[in-house]
Design an enzyme around this catalytic site. Structure first.
Site, PDB file in Angstrom:
ATOM      1  N   LYS A  90       0.842  -1.205   0.000  1.00 39.53           N
ATOM      2  CA  LYS A  90       0.000   0.000   0.000  1.00 39.53           C
ATOM      3  C   LYS A  90       0.873   1.249   0.000  1.00 39.53           C
ATOM      4  CE  LYS A  90      -3.567   2.242   2.732  1.00 39.53           C
ATOM      5  NZ  LYS A  90      -4.387   2.168   3.945  1.00 39.53           N
TER       6      LYS A  90
ATOM      7  N   GLU B 263      10.985  -4.576   3.922  1.00 38.00           N
ATOM      8  CA  GLU B 263      11.119  -5.980   3.532  1.00 38.00           C
ATOM      9  C   GLU B 263      10.669  -6.171   2.077  1.00 38.00           C
ATOM     10  OE1 GLU B 263       9.614  -4.696   6.120  1.00 38.00           O
ATOM     11  OE2 GLU B 263       9.615  -6.004   7.878  1.00 38.00           O
TER      12      GLU B 263
ATOM     13  N   GLY C 250      -4.519  -1.996   5.347  1.00 36.90           N
ATOM     14  CA  GLY C 250      -3.753  -3.138   4.836  1.00 36.90           C
ATOM     15  C   GLY C 250      -4.347  -4.480   5.231  1.00 36.90           C
ATOM     16  N   ARG C 251      -4.705  -4.628   6.505  1.00 38.66           N
ATOM     17  CA  ARG C 251      -5.176  -5.939   6.974  1.00 38.66           C
ATOM     18  C   ARG C 251      -6.609  -6.244   6.556  1.00 38.66           C
ATOM     19  NH1 ARG C 251      -3.835  -2.457  10.886  1.00 38.66           N
ATOM     20  NH2 ARG C 251      -5.416  -1.641  12.301  1.00 38.66           N
TER      21      ARG C 251
ATOM     22  N   GLU D  19      -3.444  -6.408  15.440  1.00 36.96           N
ATOM     23  CA  GLU D  19      -3.000  -5.101  14.948  1.00 36.96           C
ATOM     24  C   GLU D  19      -4.147  -4.090  15.076  1.00 36.96           C
ATOM     25  OE1 GLU D  19       0.305  -4.468  11.778  1.00 36.96           O
ATOM     26  OE2 GLU D  19      -1.575  -4.206  10.686  1.00 36.96           O
TER      27      GLU D  19
ATOM     28  N   HIS E 146      -2.264 -32.968  19.487  1.00 34.74           N
ATOM     29  CA  HIS E 146      -1.090 -33.774  19.837  1.00 34.74           C
ATOM     30  C   HIS E 146       0.076 -32.889  20.263  1.00 34.74           C
ATOM     31  CE1 HIS E 146      -3.168 -37.311  18.381  1.00 34.74           C
ATOM     32  NE2 HIS E 146      -3.664 -36.495  17.475  1.00 34.74           N
TER      33      HIS E 146
ATOM     34  N   LYS F  79      10.365  -0.325  13.542  1.00 32.13           N
ATOM     35  CA  LYS F  79      10.800  -0.077  12.153  1.00 32.13           C
ATOM     36  C   LYS F  79      11.855   1.029  12.124  1.00 32.13           C
ATOM     37  CE  LYS F  79       6.426  -0.795   9.681  1.00 32.13           C
ATOM     38  NZ  LYS F  79       5.385  -0.168   8.867  1.00 32.13           N
TER      39      LYS F  79
HETATM   40  O1  F6P Z   1       4.021  -2.790   9.607  1.00 35.26           O
HETATM   41  C1  F6P Z   1       2.661  -3.052   9.613  1.00 35.26           C
HETATM   42  C2  F6P Z   1       2.032  -2.775   8.291  1.00 35.26           C
HETATM   43  O2  F6P Z   1       1.936  -1.411   8.095  1.00 35.26           O
HETATM   44  C3  F6P Z   1       0.671  -3.436   8.173  1.00 35.26           C
HETATM   45  O3  F6P Z   1      -0.336  -2.697   8.731  1.00 35.26           O
HETATM   46  C4  F6P Z   1       0.565  -3.625   6.711  1.00 35.26           C
HETATM   47  O4  F6P Z   1      -0.407  -4.568   6.384  1.00 35.26           O
HETATM   48  C5  F6P Z   1       1.959  -4.070   6.368  1.00 35.26           C
HETATM   49  O5  F6P Z   1       2.790  -3.321   7.231  1.00 35.26           O
HETATM   50  C6  F6P Z   1       2.384  -3.889   4.945  1.00 35.26           C
HETATM   51  O6  F6P Z   1       2.312  -2.549   4.545  1.00 35.26           O
HETATM   52  P1  F6P Z   1       2.423  -2.155   3.026  1.00 35.26           P
HETATM   53  O7  F6P Z   1       1.265  -2.771   2.299  1.00 35.26           O
HETATM   54  O8  F6P Z   1       2.363  -0.661   3.008  1.00 35.26           O
HETATM   55  O9  F6P Z   1       3.727  -2.668   2.502  1.00 35.26           O
END
Ligand code: F6P
Length: 548
Positions: A206, A212, A267-268, A353, A384, A512
Site C-alpha cells: 500500500k 522488507e 492493509g489488513r 494489529e 497432539h 521499524k
Molecule cells: O508494519 C505493519 C504494516 O503497516 C501493516 O499494517 C501492513 O499490512 C503491512 O505493514 C504492509 O504494509 P504495506 O502494504 O504498506 O507494505
C-alpha cells in the site's frame, strides 16, 4: 466520551463476572433444553454456535445492552457511510465497499466509491484474462507460468491465506508463490525453482515503502536483469498494487502496470481490493468474485440482523466477556479444515494489529483489558501438541473451533475421523471429567485402588472451558469470504465497545525506525553510542562474528 466502564451494563457485567466461576456450562445445558437454539446462529454457508460459553440469559442480555449503550447501531452506520472513523489517521474505513456493500451514491473527495471499485475490479479482471490466456507474455515471448507476490502483513497474509484455503478450486494454470520475509533464504528458495522468462512479480505494498517488500522487489528485479532483461523488459514482468503511484513509478513500474488502492482500505482489510490480484490470477476472476459475494452476504447480515442473531456482534460480545470481564488473556483459533491452516496467522494480524491498543479514542489510558493474544494452528495437530494445556493447564483459553461439514477433497474415511475430533474436543473442554468419574473408569478397567489414588488427580479434566464452534457447510469461495468478513466485523464491534482506534497501527512504527538506524550501523560499520549495553554488545558480537 466517557469510559465504557461507566455504562450501567458494564458495571452489571462486572458483578456477573464475579459470580462466573460458579457457573457450570454443562449445568446451563441441563437447565435449559433450548440452549443450543438460543445460542446458535444459522446463516448462509455456516452455523455459529456460542452456547459453550459461561453465559446465561442474564449475561447475554447485559452484553447486548452493552452493545446498545455503546451506540453500536450509530457507529455501524457511521462506518458504512464513510465517516472518518479511523480517527488518528483521519480517514474513513471502507473495505466493505470493495465487495459492493455501500450505497452506490457514496462519494469520497468527490469521487464515487462504487465507480472507483468497479473500475479497478474491471482492470483486475482484464489483467487476469490476459495473463491466464497467454496474451500477456514475458520479454522473450513465453507464457507466464509463475507469479511471485512480494508483500508483507496485510499485503501478504490475506491473499496467501485465501490462496491456501481455495487451492482446491485452482485449475493449475498458474503457480502462485508468496514472499514476505526479509530473510533472503525465502526469496532465494522461490527464485531458484523459477524461470525468469516465465515469471511475473506483483509488488504488493500500500505504501510502497515497506523495507522488507522493497528489498525483495529489488532482489527480484536484479534476478530478472541477470537473465538478460533490459529496463524496458521490466514492464512484462512487474506489476504493482499500491496507493503510492509515485514510488512505484520510481521503482520502474509503468503507470499501466499499477493497480490502485485507497487510503480508506486498511492493509489488513485489503484482500478484497487489487491486493487480492494473486488470488484472482491463481483461481480465476470468477472465484475471486464469489469470494466477494460471500463477504457481501456477511455485510448484509451484519447490517440487518438484530444483535442477538448477528454472528459478528455476538462473537465480539462473547469475546469481550471472556477477555475483559473474565480476564482470559489469550484466545485460540483452531481450524479443523486443512484449507484454513493459515487462518490463525491471518487473524493474528487482523485482530491484534486492530485492537491491541491501550488508550481510548480520547487518548486516555484504558483500565480494562482489550484484545487477547490470538494464537493457534490446525486443531487436529494441536491436539497432539498443546491441547494438554487447554484441558488441564492453569489458564483457561477460550477458543474458536472452525470446521466444515463437507470436505473439498474427500478421501475415504478421513473426514468423519477429523470431524469426530472436532466435536469431541469442544465437548471435552466443556464437560471435563471429575475424580469420581476417573476413579470409576479406572476401576472398571481393573486398576487396583492404590494405583487409582495415585493417578486420579492427574487424570481429572476440570472442564467448564469455553469455546465457539463455526461449522461451515463446505470450504467454498463464498463461505471463506463470509468467514473472513465475519471476523472483520467482530473486530469493528469490539473496537467500538473498547473505544480503541481499530484502524491504525502506530505500535509497529518504533521498531521499524530503530531497525533503519541499526541497518545503517551494520552496513557502514559505525557505532551508535546511545544503545543500551545489551543492544550494543549484541550488535558488536554480530559484527565480530561476521568479520571472522
Ligand atoms: O508494519 C505493519 C504494516 O503497516 C501493516 O499494517 C501492513 O499490512 C503491512 O505493514 C504492509 O504494509 P504495506 O502494504 O504498506 O507494505
Amino acid at each position: 466520551m466517557t469510559s465504557p466502564t461507566q455504562l450501567p451494563s458494564w458495571k452489571a457485567l462486572e458483578k456477573q463476572a464475579q459470580k462466573a466461576s460458579d457457573v457450570s456450562i454443562s449445568s446451563l445445558f441441563e437447565d435449559d433444553k433450548q440452549r443450543f437454539e438460543k445460542y446458535a446462529i444459522e446463516l448462509p454457508y455456516m452455523m455459529v454456535d456460542y452456547s459453550k460459553n459461561r453465559i446465561d440469559e442474564d449475561v447475554k442480555a447485559l452484553l447486548i445492552k452493552l452493545a446498545e449503550e455503546s451506540d453500536l447501531v450509530k457507529w455501524r452506520s457511521r462506518f458504512f457511510n464513510a465517516e472518518p472513523i479511523n480517527k488518528t489517521e483521519q480517514r474513513p474505513v471502507l473495505h466493505m465497499a470493495l465487495r459492493g456493500s455501500v450505497d452506490e451514491s457514496l462519494n469520497i473527495d468527490d469521487e464515487n466509491v462504487s465507480e472507483l471499485v468497479n473500475t479497478e475490479l474491471a482492470a483486475v479482471k482484464n489483467f487476469v484474462r490476459q495473463v491466464r490466456s497467454g496474451e500477456w507474455r514475458g520479454y522473450t515471448g513465453k507464457w507466464i507460468t509463475d507469479v511471485v507476490t512480494l508483500g508483507v502483513g496485510g499485503s501478504n497474509l490475506g491473499p496467501q491465506m485465501v490462496s491456501e484455503a481455495l487451492r482446491g478450486y485452482s485449475d493449475n494454470r498458474l503457480n502462485v508463490h508468496y514472499v514476505s520475509n526479509a530473510d533472503g533464504v525465502q526469496i532465494n528458495n522461490v527464485l531458484t525453482t523459477l524461470n525468469p522468462h516465465t515469471t511475473l512479480f506483483i509488488v504488493s505494498s500500500k505504501t510502497f515503502t515497506t523495507a522488507e517488500t522493497m528489498r525483495n522487489a529489488n532482489t527480484a528485479k536484479r534476478w530478472l536483469e541477470q537473465s538478460g532483461a533490459s529496463q524496458g523488459d521490466i514492464k512484462n514482468h512487474f506489476v504493482a498494487v499500491t496507493a503510492n503511484l509515485q514510488k512505484a513509478t520510481e521503482f520502474g513500474i509503468g503507470a499501466d502496470n499499477i493497480f490502485s488502492m485507497w487510503d480508506w482500505v486498511g492493509g489488513r482489510f485489503s484482500l478484497w481490493s487489487s491486493i487480492g490480484l494473486p488470488i484472482a490470477l491463481e483461481l480465476g476472476f470468477e472465484v475471486f468474485a464469489q469470494l466477494l459475494e460471500g463477504a457481501n452476504m456477511m455485510d448484509k447480515h451484519f447490517i440487518s440482523q438484530p444483535f442477538e442473531k448477528n454472528a459478528p456482534v455476538m462473537l465480539a460480545l462473547v469475546g469481550i466477556w471472556n477477555s475483559t470481564f473474565l480476564g482470559r488473556g489469550s484466545h485460540a483459533i483452531l481450524p479443523y479444515d486443512q484449507s484454513l491452516h493459515m487462518l490463525p496467522a491471518y487473524l493474528q494480524q487482523a485482530e491484534m494489529e486492530s485492537n491491541g491498543k491501550s488508550v481510548r479514542w480520547s487518548g486516555a489510558k484504558v483500565d480494562y483489558s482489550t484484545c487477547p493474544i490470538l494464537w493457534g494452528q490446525l486443531g487436529i495437530n494441536g491436539q497432539h501438541a498443546f491441547y494438554q494445556l487447554l484441558h488441564q493447564g492453569t489458564q483457561v483459553v477460550p477458543a474458536d473451533f472452525i470446521g466444515s461439514v463437507e470436505s473439498v477433497d474427500p478421501v475415504d474415511g478421513h473426514h468423519d475421523l477429523l470431524m469426530a475430533n472436532f466435536f469431541a474436543q469442544t465437548q471435552a473442554l466443556m464437560q471435563g471429567v471429575d475424580e469420581e468419574q476417573v476413579a470409576a473408569q479406572l476401576r472398571a478397567g481393573g486398576t487396583d485402588e492404590s494405583r487409582i489414588s495415585e493417578l486420579v488427580t492427574h487424570k481429572v479434566h476440570q472442564g467448564n472451558r469455553p469455546s465457539n464452534t463455526i461449522l461451515l457447510d463446505k470450504i467454498t469461495p463464498q463461505s471463506v469470504g463470509a468467514l473472513i468478513a465475519m471476523y472483520e466485523h467482530k473486530i469493528f464491534v469490539q473496537g467500538i465497545i473498547w473505544q480503541v482506534c481499530s484502524f491504525d497501527q502506530w505500535g509497529v512504527e518504533l521498531g521499524k525506525m530503530l531497525a533503519k538506524g541499526i541497518e545503517q550501523e551494520l552496513h557502514n560499520n559505525t557505532e551508535n553510542k546511545q544503545h543500551d549495553s545489551s543492544t550494543k554488545n549484541l550488535i558488536d558480537r554480530y559484527k565480530t562474528v561476521k568479520s571472522r
